[in-house]
Every structure is written in C-alpha cells, then in structure tokens.
Scaffold this motif. Structure first.
Motif, mmCIF file in Angstrom:
data_model
loop_
_atom_site.group_PDB
_atom_site.id
_atom_site.type_symbol
_atom_site.label_atom_id
_atom_site.label_comp_id
_atom_site.label_asym_id
_atom_site.label_seq_id
_atom_site.Cartn_x
_atom_site.Cartn_y
_atom_site.Cartn_z
ATOM 1 N N ASN A 1 0.947 -1.136 -0.106
ATOM 2 C CA ASN A 1 0.193 -0.025 -0.021
ATOM 3 C C ASN A 1 0.796 1.231 0.054
ATOM 4 N N GLU A 2 1.870 1.444 1.007
ATOM 5 C CA GLU A 2 2.345 2.509 1.342
ATOM 6 C C GLU A 2 3.596 2.908 0.173
ATOM 7 N N LYS A 3 4.465 1.668 0.047
ATOM 8 C CA LYS A 3 5.543 1.669 -0.841
ATOM 9 C C LYS A 3 5.260 1.525 -2.318
ATOM 10 N N LEU A 4 4.154 0.744 -2.695
ATOM 11 C CA LEU A 4 4.001 0.341 -4.032
ATOM 12 C C LEU A 4 2.644 1.174 -4.598
ATOM 13 N N GLY A 5 1.843 1.882 -3.849
ATOM 14 C CA GLY A 5 0.923 2.707 -4.077
ATOM 15 C C GLY A 5 -0.497 1.940 -4.286
ATOM 16 N N HIS A 6 -0.601 0.666 -4.133
ATOM 17 C CA HIS A 6 -2.062 -0.110 -4.470
ATOM 18 C C HIS A 6 -2.741 -0.298 -3.244
ATOM 19 N N ARG A 7 -4.106 -0.228 -3.419
ATOM 20 C CA ARG A 7 -5.161 -0.164 -2.178
ATOM 21 C C ARG A 7 -5.650 -1.456 -2.263
ATOM 22 N N ASN A 8 -5.411 -2.421 -3.072
ATOM 23 C CA ASN A 8 -6.168 -3.652 -2.962
ATOM 24 C C ASN A 8 -5.078 -4.685 -3.565
ATOM 25 N N PHE A 9 -5.160 -5.800 -2.831
ATOM 26 C CA PHE A 9 -4.061 -6.915 -3.471
ATOM 27 C C PHE A 9 -4.423 -7.308 -4.879
ATOM 28 N N ALA A 10 -5.749 -7.543 -5.367
ATOM 29 C CA ALA A 10 -5.816 -7.832 -6.889
ATOM 30 C C ALA A 10 -5.419 -6.952 -7.881
ATOM 31 N N GLU A 11 -5.131 -5.769 -7.450
ATOM 32 C CA GLU A 11 -4.672 -4.921 -8.328
ATOM 33 C C GLU A 11 -3.243 -4.995 -8.450
ATOM 34 N N TYR A 12 -2.826 -5.203 -7.225
ATOM 35 C CA TYR A 12 -1.190 -5.326 -7.327
ATOM 36 C C TYR A 12 -0.942 -6.630 -8.232
ATOM 37 N N VAL A 13 -1.572 -7.787 -7.927
ATOM 38 C CA VAL A 13 -1.296 -9.020 -8.682
ATOM 39 C C VAL A 13 -1.516 -8.951 -10.157
ATOM 40 N N ASN A 14 -2.609 -8.282 -10.307
ATOM 41 C CA ASN A 14 -2.975 -8.134 -11.814
ATOM 42 C C ASN A 14 -2.032 -7.279 -12.550
ATOM 43 N N ASP A 15 -1.462 -6.388 -11.958
ATOM 44 C CA ASP A 15 -0.193 -5.699 -12.566
ATOM 45 C C ASP A 15 0.723 -6.506 -13.244
ATOM 46 N N PHE A 16 1.097 -7.447 -12.391
ATOM 47 C CA PHE A 16 2.089 -8.573 -12.932
ATOM 48 C C PHE A 16 1.391 -9.201 -14.150
ATOM 49 N N ARG A 17 0.223 -9.674 -13.867
ATOM 50 C CA ARG A 17 -0.382 -10.431 -14.960
ATOM 51 C C ARG A 17 -0.399 -9.886 -16.382
ATOM 52 N N LEU A 18 -1.006 -8.585 -16.160
ATOM 53 C CA LEU A 18 -1.141 -7.704 -17.337
ATOM 54 C C LEU A 18 -0.040 -7.465 -17.961
ATOM 55 N N CYS A 19 1.097 -7.365 -17.342
ATOM 56 C CA CYS A 19 2.333 -7.013 -17.982
ATOM 57 C C CYS A 19 2.852 -8.166 -18.753
ATOM 58 N N GLU A 20 2.661 -9.299 -18.142
ATOM 59 C CA GLU A 20 3.099 -10.641 -19.077
ATOM 60 C C GLU A 20 2.270 -10.771 -20.229
ATOM 61 N N ILE A 21 1.072 -10.560 -20.247
ATOM 62 C CA ILE A 21 -0.095 -10.560 -21.291
ATOM 63 C C ILE A 21 0.356 -9.613 -22.148
ATOM 64 N N GLU A 22 0.608 -8.193 -21.908
ATOM 65 C CA GLU A 22 0.970 -7.230 -22.793
ATOM 66 C C GLU A 22 2.263 -7.663 -23.729
ATOM 67 N N THR A 23 3.249 -8.068 -23.011
ATOM 68 C CA THR A 23 4.238 -8.563 -23.561
ATOM 69 C C THR A 23 4.247 -9.689 -24.829
ATOM 70 N N ARG A 24 3.290 -10.498 -24.407
ATOM 71 C CA ARG A 24 2.966 -11.654 -25.127
ATOM 72 C C ARG A 24 2.010 -11.253 -26.462
ATOM 73 N N LEU A 25 0.983 -10.536 -26.126
ATOM 74 C CA LEU A 25 0.542 -9.778 -27.290
ATOM 75 C C LEU A 25 1.085 -9.053 -28.409
ATOM 76 N N GLN A 26 2.390 -8.568 -27.742
ATOM 77 C CA GLN A 26 3.461 -7.882 -28.690
ATOM 78 C C GLN A 26 4.285 -8.607 -29.345
ATOM 79 N N ASP A 27 4.372 -9.792 -28.954
ATOM 80 C CA ASP A 27 5.480 -10.651 -29.383
ATOM 81 C C ASP A 27 4.973 -11.473 -30.651
ATOM 82 N N PRO A 28 5.582 -11.552 -31.681
ATOM 83 C CA PRO A 28 5.143 -12.199 -32.819
ATOM 84 C C PRO A 28 4.987 -14.040 -32.747
ATOM 85 N N GLN A 29 5.668 -14.408 -31.789
ATOM 86 C CA GLN A 29 5.936 -15.852 -31.541
ATOM 87 C C GLN A 29 4.403 -16.441 -30.924
#
Length: 367
Positions: free
Chosen positions: A288-316
């Motif tokens: 909450n204080e150091k990373l700026g998230h108010r709920n746990f799902a938002e924090y975890v989904n940040d990592f999940r969406l980053c992985e999906i974003e990378t794969r959506l942009q990768d031709p393979q």
C-alpha cells in the motif's frame, strides 16, 4: 402520543441528515463523496416516506422523495463499490436493477398509477427482490474483498459500514416483506425511525467531530497512502529501519517477478506473506505505502497484465488464444481478465493485439 413522537423522530432525523448533507457537500473534494451524499439523501427520504401517514404516496411533489427512498439499496451498493473496491463503474445489470426499484416503487405507491391490487402486489414483491439483491450483493462483495484490502484503516471501517448498515438494511427489508401489503405496528415504526436517527447522528459525529480524517480514509484519491491515518487508526508495530523495507521489497519483487507467484490464480495476501516469511500486516503496508496499491488484486493483476501485454506484442505468441494467455498468467476466468485489461488499456485484448499498440507498463520496479 405515538403519532407525535413519530413525527418528532422523523423531522429530527431529517434535520440531522440535512446538516450531514451540508457538511459533506461544502467540504473540499465533495465530488469524490457524491456517493455518500446520495446515500444520505436516500436515507432521509426513506425516513420521511416510511411514516405511517405515507406522505410520499399522496402528491406528485413528493415523487423525488419516493424515488430517493426506493433507491436506498442501490445507493448502498454503489457506495460499497466505490469505498471498498475503488470501483466507479456501474454495470448494465445494476442500471436494470435500479430501474426495477424505481418503477416498482411507483407502481406500489397509492395515488400514482391506477392498477389492480394483484399487479400492485407483484410490483411490491419485485421491489423487495431487487432491494435484497443490491444489499446482499454489497455485503457479499464486502466480505469477499476484505482479505485483499491493503488499506488498513479502510479494512477496519468497513466492519461498521457494511456490518451495521448492511445487516440493519436486511432486517428492515425482511420486516417489509413480512408485512407486505399491511402497515407494521406503531412501535416498530418508532424503533425503525429512532434507529435511522441514531445512525445518521452517530455517523455525522464520527466523521465531523471524532474522526474527521475517517472521511479521507473512505474517499481519498486512489493512490493515497495509509500513512495519513497512522497516528489515529493503525496500532501495529512498524518497520523502523527504512533499509529493512527495501530488503523486504526486494524479496517480494523476486517472488513475484522471478518466481512468478502471480500465475497462481488462488494467490492471496496470506499465501504471499507466508512465502515471503513476513507478517501479513507488514506485507499490506509495503504494497500500500511503498508500491501505491489499495487492494491486493490490483497489485497482482499488474504483473499478470504486464506478462500478457508482452506476449500480445510478441510475434511468436500470435497463434496462442488470448484466453489461454490470460489463464497462464493467473487469471481465473475471462470476465475479470477482460475487465482488468479494458480498465488499464482502454480497449479489449483483441483490439490491443490487432493494433499492435504498446500500452503502459506499470509493474512496480521500485523494489
């Protein structure tokens, strides 16, 4: 005697509600508290319209009060989403439920529509079903999201907000269903009015006099730190050494980025705290204080969406179905994934892949 006391209770409660509305409406940042203003108005409207004299059922000028009284379950549900889940959107199903509440309230009230008694009873039943749906949904979501709430002062306030108001609302609706089509006893009307008065007054005193910063706890901007209330509401021991926080954040970043714990769809605060070998309250404070998230799902989904974003942009990964990518990244189903993706990127995953747009990458690297 009962009638006089009943009128005094309702007028007094309406006066307290008016003061409450003025305090909230005239304070800085009132737009963030619009949902609280709506709930107060609906509570006052219900207080007036539930009088044995039924003043909201006799003339067109009282129609706004009738709508406010009927809309209380929706206002409660809406406030719960905004306050406890930082969710400001209203689903089509919720709009439909609100329409059902308002239309059925008009059909149920005498003197507005000339309909058969059978139709009126059906409308009354539909109204109570919709009301129970809103209040029940709010309580269920409050209970379900409690464990993942990282804002400790809000975690404590939700017990009162949802427990008292929600359970009391269910009790009132149960009574209304039981007395469907008939007036409840005068003593029950008095108890109901007195309880609403006491709730309005206690809430006003809590927010304005006893805990003025509690308003910021519930309605602060999205990324506000829980430290604004540390002197008033947080009693757990805190890490004294800043370097200790950095070490813990490093361990946390390793678990999430390198070990990819976010891929576990059942990952919870308790599980992550156990893997990091730190107390849960410390983990909540760090995220909450150091990373700026108010709920746990938002924090975890940040990592999940980053992985999906990378794969959506990768031709393979072009031939890999988007749903498969979402499940592999840790999303349990397509619904939460689509909502999280659209909320972050402003478009669907399919549109994102087709356009080849590079979205923002916001996974906390401060660790």
């Amino acid at each position: 005697m009962n009638v006089t006391l009943d009128v005094l209770l309702r007028v007094g409660g309406a006066a307290v509600g008016l003061v409450f509305l003025m305090v909230v409406g005239m304070s800085a940042g009132w737009r963030r508290r619009a949902d609280l203003i709506l709930l107060i108005f609906c509570a006052v409207a219900y207080l007036l319209c539930s009088s044995p004299t039924r003043p909201c059922c006799a003339s067109p000028w009282a129609l706004p009060l009738l709508m406010g009284a009927a809309g209380f379950p929706f206002a409660f549900w809406r406030l719960a989403r905004v306050v406890l889940e930082d969710e400001t959107t209203i689903t089509p199903q919720a709009w439909g439920g609100l329409a059902l509440l308002l239309v059925s309230a008009i059909m149920t009230a005498p003197d507005y529509l000339q309909i058969s008694e059978t139709t009126r009873i059906v409308a009354a039943i539909a109204n109570k079903v919709a009301a129970l749906g809103f209040v029940g949904s709010a309580l269920w979501r409050a209970w379900r999201s409690w464990e993942g709430d990282l804002f400790e002062p809000r975690r404590r306030l939700r017990r009162w907000l949802m427990g008292y108001i929600g359970v009391y609302g269910l009790m009132v609706m149960a009574g209304e269903i039981y007395f469907l089509g008939a007036r409840p006893p005068a003593w029950l009307d008095l108890i109901n009015a007195a309880a609403i008065d006491a709730t309005l007054l206690a809430t006003l005193l809590f927010f304005v006099q006893l805990r003025p910063r509690a308003m910021d706890t519930l309605f602060a901007p999205r990324l506000i730190s829980a430290s604004i209330l540390s002197s008033e509401t947080i009693s757990e021991p805190r890490t004294a050494d800043p370097s200790a926080d950095e070490r813990l954040l490093g361990k946390l970043h390793t678990l999430m980025s390198d070990d990819k714990l976010y891929r576990d769809p059942d990952l919870s605060v308790r599980m992550l705290a156990a893997r990091a070998a730190i107390p849960e309250y410390v983990l909540r404070r760090l995220i909450n204080e150091k990373l700026g998230h108010r709920n746990f799902a938002e924090y975890v989904n940040d990592f999940r969406l980053c992985e999906i974003e990378t794969r959506l942009q990768d031709p393979q990964w072009t031939r890999r179905p988007i749903l498969t990518l979402a499940l592999e990244a840790g999303f349990g189903s397509v619904g939460p994934f689509n909502r999280a993706f659209r909320k972050r990127y402003g478009k669907t995953p399919t549109e994102f892949r087709a356009e080849g747009t590079e979205g923002p990458r916001t996974v906390a690297e401060s660790a």
